[in-house]
Design an enzyme around this catalytic site. Structure first.
Site, PDB file in Angstrom:
ATOM      1  N   LYS A 218       0.858  -1.189   0.000  1.00  0.00           N
ATOM      2  CA  LYS A 218       0.000   0.000   0.000  1.00  0.00           C
ATOM      3  C   LYS A 218       0.892   1.236   0.000  1.00  0.00           C
ATOM      4  O   LYS A 218       1.782   1.375   0.852  1.00  0.00           O
ATOM      5  CB  LYS A 218      -0.887  -0.037   1.243  1.00  0.00           C
ATOM      6  CG  LYS A 218      -2.158   0.751   1.142  1.00  0.00           C
ATOM      7  CD  LYS A 218      -3.061   0.364   2.300  1.00  0.00           C
ATOM      8  CE  LYS A 218      -4.334   1.149   2.299  1.00  0.00           C
ATOM      9  NZ  LYS A 218      -5.108   0.897   3.531  1.00  0.00           N
TER      10      LYS A 218
HETATM   11  C1  E4P Z   1      -8.179   2.315   3.519  1.00  0.00           C
HETATM   12  O1  E4P Z   1      -7.664   1.316   3.086  1.00  0.00           O
HETATM   13  C2  E4P Z   1      -8.013   2.834   4.869  1.00  0.00           C
HETATM   14  O2  E4P Z   1      -7.366   1.853   5.656  1.00  0.00           O
HETATM   15  C3  E4P Z   1      -9.301   3.119   5.575  1.00  0.00           C
HETATM   16  O3  E4P Z   1     -10.431   2.769   4.815  1.00  0.00           O
HETATM   17  C4  E4P Z   1      -9.371   4.479   6.172  1.00  0.00           C
HETATM   18  O4  E4P Z   1     -10.585   4.595   6.857  1.00  0.00           O
HETATM   19  P1  E4P Z   1     -10.840   5.722   7.942  1.00  0.00           P
HETATM   20  O5  E4P Z   1     -11.031   7.017   7.222  1.00  0.00           O
HETATM   21  O6  E4P Z   1     -12.100   5.304   8.630  1.00  0.00           O
HETATM   22  O7  E4P Z   1      -9.646   5.731   8.850  1.00  0.00           O
END
Ligand code: E4P
Length: 222
Positions: free
Chosen positions: A86
């Site tokens: 990622k």
């Molecule tokens: C995406 O892969 C992120 O890990 C995640 O969806 C972020 O979500 P949040 O805005 O609730 O922290």
């Protein structure tokens, strides 16, 4: 639409896996911190669990430099075949994604907040692109519109990246992501549990059980 769980907590992943609806997992540094376990061990445990379903787990890099991101991405993806690196959507991040794509290393481009950012990630060869719906909603704008825009751009030009609706906060987000044509939705465990809920299911089930109990025991097999 594939459903991923947005968590690094193994017990949550095991529970969702038992329901037979889990296609993969996304993590981020914040979620990794919540898990409170050795990062590599935890990612490998998740990888093994979802590997049985041919799912992927995204593990995030933390370097801000292209070389560092590439190095970290090579490392995490070397741990198992179903680990995806990622990478944040920055100029350095896209340079890393582009190089990693040439090496056949899959990437999930994260922190995507505009259609132009998503377009650049598609061109760089991202495997997954993660628009953060809930965080856009938090600013008073329509986060799901970004998912619709990215799906349209992808389909118009035939890009291969999968649109992964992220930062989903409630069940309606999941429905809307599916209707928008997102390839994947990643959701917290709490949101996945809420997808099951309907008061008419609960009351209907109770009525069936009550009526069943009125049948004489000798006339039913269980
Ligand atoms: C995406 O892969 C992120 O890990 C995640 O969806 C972020 O979500 P949040 O805005 O609730 O922290």
């Amino acid at each position: 639409m594939k459903i991923f769980l947005d968590t690094a907590i193994l017990d949550e992943i095991k529970a969702a896996d038992a329901w037979g609806v889990l296609d993969g997992v996304t993590t981020n540094p914040s979620l990794a911190a919540q898990a409170g376990r050795n990062f590599k061990e935890n990612i490998l445990a998740i990888s093994a669990l979802i590997g049985e379903r041919a799912g992927t787990v995204s593990a995030e890099t933390v370097s801000l430099e292209t070389d560092g991101m590439i190095e970290e991405a090579r490392l995490v993806t070397s741990w198992a075949d179903n680990i995806v690196a990622k990478i944040p959507l920055t100029p350095n991040g896209l340079a890393a994604v582009s190089q990693l794509a040439k090496e056949g290393i899959r990437t999930n481009v994260t922190l995507v907040f505009s259609a132009n950012q998503g377009l650049l990630a598609m061109k760089a060869g991202a495997t997954y692109i993660s628009p953060f719906v809930g965080r856009i909603d938090d600013t008073g704008h329509d986060g799901m519109q970004l998912v619709r825009d990215l799906v349209e751009i992808k389909n118009y030009y035939g890009y291969e990246s999968e649109i992964l609706a992220a930062s989903l906060r409630h069940p309606l987000h999941v429905t809307d992501a599916a209707l928008a044509g997102a390839d994947i939705a990643t959701l917290p465990f709490g949101v996945m549990k809420k997808m099951f809920g309907h008061p008419l299911t609960d009351s209907g089930l109770q009525r069936f059980l009550d009526d069943w109990a009125t049948i004489d025991g000798s006339m039913r097999p269980f």
